[in-house]
Design an enzyme around this catalytic site. Structure first.
Site, PDB file in Angstrom:
ATOM      1  N   ASP A 173     -64.977  42.991   5.143  1.00 16.41           N
ATOM      2  CA  ASP A 173     -63.640  42.888   5.778  1.00 16.41           C
ATOM      3  C   ASP A 173     -63.589  42.032   7.052  1.00 16.41           C
ATOM      4  O   ASP A 173     -62.890  42.389   8.021  1.00 16.41           O
ATOM      5  CB  ASP A 173     -63.103  44.293   6.113  1.00 16.41           C
ATOM      6  CG  ASP A 173     -62.932  45.166   4.889  1.00 16.41           C
ATOM      7  OD1 ASP A 173     -63.212  44.700   3.771  1.00 16.41           O
ATOM      8  OD2 ASP A 173     -62.524  46.335   5.058  1.00 16.41           O
ATOM      9  N   LYS A 192     -60.374  45.221  -2.012  1.00 19.00           N
ATOM     10  CA  LYS A 192     -60.341  46.687  -2.065  1.00 19.00           C
ATOM     11  C   LYS A 192     -59.076  47.173  -1.378  1.00 19.00           C
ATOM     12  O   LYS A 192     -58.572  46.529  -0.472  1.00 19.00           O
ATOM     13  CB  LYS A 192     -61.594  47.269  -1.419  1.00 19.00           C
ATOM     14  CG  LYS A 192     -61.771  46.956   0.061  1.00 19.00           C
ATOM     15  CD  LYS A 192     -63.154  47.383   0.517  1.00 19.00           C
ATOM     16  CE  LYS A 192     -63.384  47.196   1.995  1.00 19.00           C
ATOM     17  NZ  LYS A 192     -62.531  47.992   2.873  1.00 19.00           N
ATOM     18  N   CYS A 212     -64.820  51.050   7.596  1.00 18.38           N
ATOM     19  CA  CYS A 212     -65.153  50.468   6.283  1.00 18.38           C
ATOM     20  C   CYS A 212     -66.650  50.238   6.082  1.00 18.38           C
ATOM     21  O   CYS A 212     -67.147  50.369   4.964  1.00 18.38           O
ATOM     22  CB  CYS A 212     -64.359  49.191   6.074  1.00 18.38           C
ATOM     23  SG  CYS A 212     -62.597  49.544   5.862  1.00 18.38           S
ATOM     24  N   GLN A 243     -81.698  61.952  10.938  1.00 19.85           N
ATOM     25  CA  GLN A 243     -82.272  62.827   9.896  1.00 19.85           C
ATOM     26  C   GLN A 243     -83.142  62.036   8.918  1.00 19.85           C
ATOM     27  O   GLN A 243     -83.051  62.188   7.704  1.00 19.85           O
ATOM     28  CB  GLN A 243     -81.151  63.551   9.135  1.00 19.85           C
ATOM     29  CG  GLN A 243     -80.225  64.349  10.048  1.00 19.85           C
ATOM     30  CD  GLN A 243     -79.129  65.036   9.263  1.00 19.85           C
ATOM     31  OE1 GLN A 243     -79.379  66.025   8.588  1.00 19.85           O
ATOM     32  NE2 GLN A 243     -77.918  64.503   9.351  1.00 19.85           N
TER      33      GLN A 243
HETATM   34  C1  C5J Z   1     -61.888  48.499   8.230  1.00 21.02           C
HETATM   35  C2  C5J Z   1     -60.032  49.703   9.127  1.00 21.02           C
HETATM   36  N1  C5J Z   1     -62.181  47.363   7.591  1.00 21.02           N
HETATM   37  N2  C5J Z   1     -60.640  49.943  10.282  1.00 21.02           N
HETATM   38  N3  C5J Z   1     -60.609  48.940   8.173  1.00 21.02           N
HETATM   39  O1  C5J Z   1     -62.730  49.082   8.869  1.00 21.02           O
HETATM   40  O2  C5J Z   1     -58.930  50.167   8.918  1.00 21.02           O
END
Ligand code: C5J
Length: 231
Positions: A26, A131, A164, A204
């Site tokens: 992203d 996505k 994300c 962990q």
């Molecule tokens: C991502 C978001 N890409 N923060 N989206 O992290 O909404």
């Protein structure tokens, strides 16, 4: 099959050159530039821009080795038919998903804001997975694309660390992929969430994966024997 040791936490990552992809999450104008989705939620988008240069360097290394690279983008169909009401309403943004903004309609596929930032534009042969959720496996073909390429390990970079990137690393871990996250190649609007997100991955005994830094990863890759430098 040979593995190569990458300095990481909680312990060294055994990288398999025949099975390791770079997954760029992203890196879109909507998250990194003013006027997009990130800013509409009240965030300071400049905090994410430090990730661009190290990701660009890592991308160049991966491409030079002809190792697989995949990109993701978060966004929705122009008619918003794939947008849950719960996501549309979330956050009381100044401009919501689908509303017009300076980079086109917010978080809508095909709009300028939905594009990957110019510094990291995908090249031919690099799949771009669109996505609609936070995780890159939810309602996408990502798993199929990885399986078809024999990929079992992911170096996961991009934004944002705790949303994300984190969701994708958790999903990948549950599917049996080993994930390595270079800390300087991920970022958050909340520095404390970035740190906490990375800490959760490596806690962990590496419950979700491994954390490294891109200079360490690049240095290790540069030392690989030439016979391993292309698939
Ligand atoms: C991502 C978001 N890409 N923060 N989206 O992290 O909404």
């Amino acid at each position: 099959m040979n593995t190569f040791s990458i300095p990481a936490e909680p312990y060294d990552f055994a990288l398999r050159p025949d099975a390791c992809a770079l997954l760029v999450i992203d890196m879109q104008r909507d998250f990194l530039e003013p006027g997009g989705f990130g800013e509409s939620l009240g965030n300071d988008v400049s905090l994410l821009r430090r990730t661009i240069a190290p990701i660009r360097t890592l991308l160049a290394a991966w491409r030079a080795l002809a190792w697989p690279v995949l990109h993701t983008r978060e966004g929705h169909a122009p008619d918003l038919s794939d947008l849950h009401a719960s996501k549309r309403m979330r956050g009381s943004p100044s401009r919501g998903i689908g509303d017009p903004g300076p980079m086109g309609r917010i978080l809508v596929r095909g709009e300028p804001g939905h594009e990957i930032v110019p510094e990291l534009v995908p090249v031919a042969g690099e799949p771009v997975v669109d996505k609609r959720g936070k995780g890159a496996f939810y309602a996408t073909d990502l798993d199929v694309l990885l399986q078809a390429r024999g990929i079992r390990q992911l170096v996961v970079v991009g934004v944002t660390t705790e949303v994300c990137v984190h969701t994708t690393v958790r999903e990948a871990n549950d599917r049996g992929y080993e994930c390595l996250v270079p800390s300087d190649c991920t970022g958050s609007y909340f520095p404390e969430f970035h740190e906490a997100g990375l800490a959760m991955i490596k806690a962990q005994g590496g419950i979700f994966g491994w954390v490294t830094r891109s200079p360490e990863l690049l240095a290790a890759i540069e030392r690989l024997p030439s016979s391993t430098k292309s698939p």
